[in-house]
Scaffold this active site. Structure first.
Site, PDB file in Angstrom:
ATOM      1  N   LEU A   1     -46.453 -33.515 -37.733  1.00  0.00           N
ATOM      2  CA  LEU A   1     -45.904 -32.367 -36.138  1.00  0.00           C
ATOM      3  C   LEU A   1     -47.489 -32.352 -35.016  1.00  0.00           C
ATOM      4  CD1 LEU A   1     -45.206 -28.984 -38.754  1.00  0.00           C
ATOM      5  CD2 LEU A   1     -43.905 -30.492 -37.223  1.00  0.00           C
ATOM      6  N   GLU A   2     -46.719 -32.077 -34.348  1.00  0.00           N
ATOM      7  CA  GLU A   2     -47.780 -31.939 -33.376  1.00  0.00           C
ATOM      8  C   GLU A   2     -47.902 -31.582 -31.885  1.00  0.00           C
ATOM      9  OE1 GLU A   2     -46.943 -36.374 -31.259  1.00  0.00           O
ATOM     10  OE2 GLU A   2     -46.777 -37.182 -32.988  1.00  0.00           O
TER      11      GLU A   2
END
Length: 523
Positions: free
Chosen positions: A301-302
């Protein structure tokens, strides 16, 4: 005589009596005591530690998520409605059930069990080895270390509440440690982990089954939300039919490889802001993983997927809904597939080591997730690229793409660090076998952070064997960390773009390390 005057004392006495019995009568609307393991919906009222709380987000209560410590789930509404004088709590929690073991090595074992219930709330658990207390925990998992190879132990667990009441012991679980000679990894003790593109970005179009045999773990990238704001994830093979793709996965697994589903990526924003999205997340992941037969899940996740809300200041008890829901959702998926299900994560440095100096927004936002999942997490391979310079434990700044950067960033996770400054809460270290180094496979693969094979290998020789290269950073543990798991790269496709120069350089190096280090953790 005036009749009203004659009967006034009687009326006054009757009114007073009515007020008295109303005051002292038990309240019909008294809130029920909060209990772990109970499903609550929005608007439910509970009493915890003689205070009333209203549920503001539907969830199933877990130990450690008591109303007083999780404002994302509960709102304080007033003093307890259970009466003026609370009844002393003398009832012990229920006996823990479902005690099981996983990740058994020659010196350690991971234990897990079902949550107990209590009339007020379960405060924690005590783990016993051969009748002797060896550790306490607030969760339903524990890792017991310091064991002897090829030895049988009897483990039991007891639950305790805040009043000091302790349950009877669980059913005894017999565990025999390994002899230390088992093969721990897919093909060796040191792993090469690579991401495979489920899209064409101009690097190389590769059928999954044609991935280089140098790789031990293949992360299929990515599962993404079906629409903006949805918690439902979807995955469709881009260069094969569903049947062909399932066959490719089975083929790699027959070679001893592990094939994981990676979720998120730079474009796949996943924000689980409420319980509905969390349930969508859980259901869709279980379906995808079951359909294709993946060995595990990778969290990549970014951006805004993980960001701390204002006022969320302690990674040990997060309040940001999308972080709380992600933790609960991943735990549910991991629990569904069992102990052999692999769980990895690939955060950027700002979200992990960045929390050393500052905690808020994106800085350190992965720390509550890693902390809550540390017992479930197989591998953490932070992206040592696209990051610029970062500060190490020695207070000095190190530039990406250098041996010093890799050593400094890795040892932060192996030593632990205070979060948000020297007086902040301490993030405890992870095990060496939970750590790998994340690097680009080529200069084209990332905006920065590419490291030559020579520099990466001298960093790993220092980290794993304590063989110094005379750099600026000095290990706090001079002998190194023999258990470090290996190398992660973005990506398999970019490696193929350069005729597999990356894997050709590092596979023999990792094989050499595998022959020198033993007694790794079995997965």
């Amino acid at each position: 005589m005036n009749q009203a005057v004659r009967f006034r004392p009687v009326i006054t006495f009757a009114l007073a009596f009515l007020l008295l019995i109303t005051w002292f009568a038990p309240r019909a609307d008294a809130a029920a005591q909060w209990q772990a393991g109970t499903a609550y919906k929005k608007g439910d009222l509970v009493t915890y530690q003689n205070k009333d709380y209203e549920c503001i987000q539907a969830h199933t209560a877990l130990t450690g998520w008591e109303p007083s410590v999780v404002p994302a789930l509960w709102k304080y509404v007033g003093e307890g409605s259970g009466g003026e004088t609370p009844t002393p709590d003398t009832a012990p929690p229920s006996v823990p059930a479902g005690l099981t073991s996983s990740s058994i090595t020659d010196t350690s074992v991971s234990l897990s069990w079902n949550a107990s219930t209590d009339n007020v709330g379960v405060a924690g658990y005590e783990v016993y080895r051969n009748g002797v207390l060896v550790t306490s925990t607030s969760t339903t998992t524990a890792v017991v270390t310091g064991l002897t190879a090829s030895t049988t132990y009897a483990f039991t667990v007891k639950a305790k509440d805040a009043a000091g009441n302790i349950s009877a012991a669980s059913t005894s679980l017999s565990v025999t440690t390994s002899n230390g000679s088992s093969n721990p990894g897919p093909t060796g003790t040191k792993w090469l982990i690579g991401y495979w593109h489920n899209f064409d970005n101009g690097s190389t179009n590769i059928r999954l089954r044609n991935v280089s045999t140098a790789y031990d773990v293949i992360n299929v990238s990515f599962a993404e939300p079906i629409s903006h704001g949805s918690g439902t994830l979807a995955f469709t093979p881009y260069n094969a039919t569903v049947a062909e793709f399932k066959s490719d996965i089975a083929y790699l697994q027959s070679q001893g490889k592990k094939v994981l589903l990676s979720m998120g990526g730079a474009n796949g924003t996943i924000e689980l802001t409420d319980a509905t999205k969390r349930q969508q997340f859980e259901d869709s992941l279980k379906s995808i993983i079951s359909t294709y037969g993946f060995n595990g899940l990778d969290i990549d996740l970014e951006g805004s997927s993980l960001s701390l809300n204002a006022g969320d200041t302690d990674f040990r008890s997060p309040t940001t809904p999308k972080i709380v829901n992600l933790i609960q959702g991943v735990k549910a998926v991991k629990s569904h597939f069992g102990a052999n299900f692999i769980l990895t994560a690939a955060p950027e440095t700002a979200y992990v080591q960045g929390g050393y100096l500052s905690y808020g927004g994106p800085w350190g936002a992965y720390l509550p997730v890693i902390h809550a999942l540390r017992n479930e997490l197989t591998l953490l391979h932070v992206q040592h690229y696209n990051t610029g310079s970062m500060v190490g434990l020695d207070g000095r700044s190190y530039a990406q793409g250098t041996a010093d950067f890799h050593v400094a960033m890795a040892e932060m996770l192996l030593q632990g660090f205070h979060v948000g400054g020297s007086t902040g809460p301490f993030f405890s270290p992870l095990r060496p076998d939970q750590i790998a180094i994340g690097v680009p496979a080529s200069q084209q693969a990332a905006g920065g952070g590419y490291t030559t094979p020579a520099d990466l290998q001298k960093a790993l020789n220092y980290l794993i064997k304590g063989v110094s290269y005379g750099g600026s950073y000095t290990l706090r543990q001079s002998t190194g960390y023999a258990g470090i798991k290996g190398i992660m790269t973005w990506s398999i496709n970019w490696d193929a773009y350069t005729n597999n120069q990356f894997s050709s350089a590092h596979r023999p190096f990792l094989n050499g390390l595998s022959t020198q280090t033993t007694k790794e953790v079995v997965y």
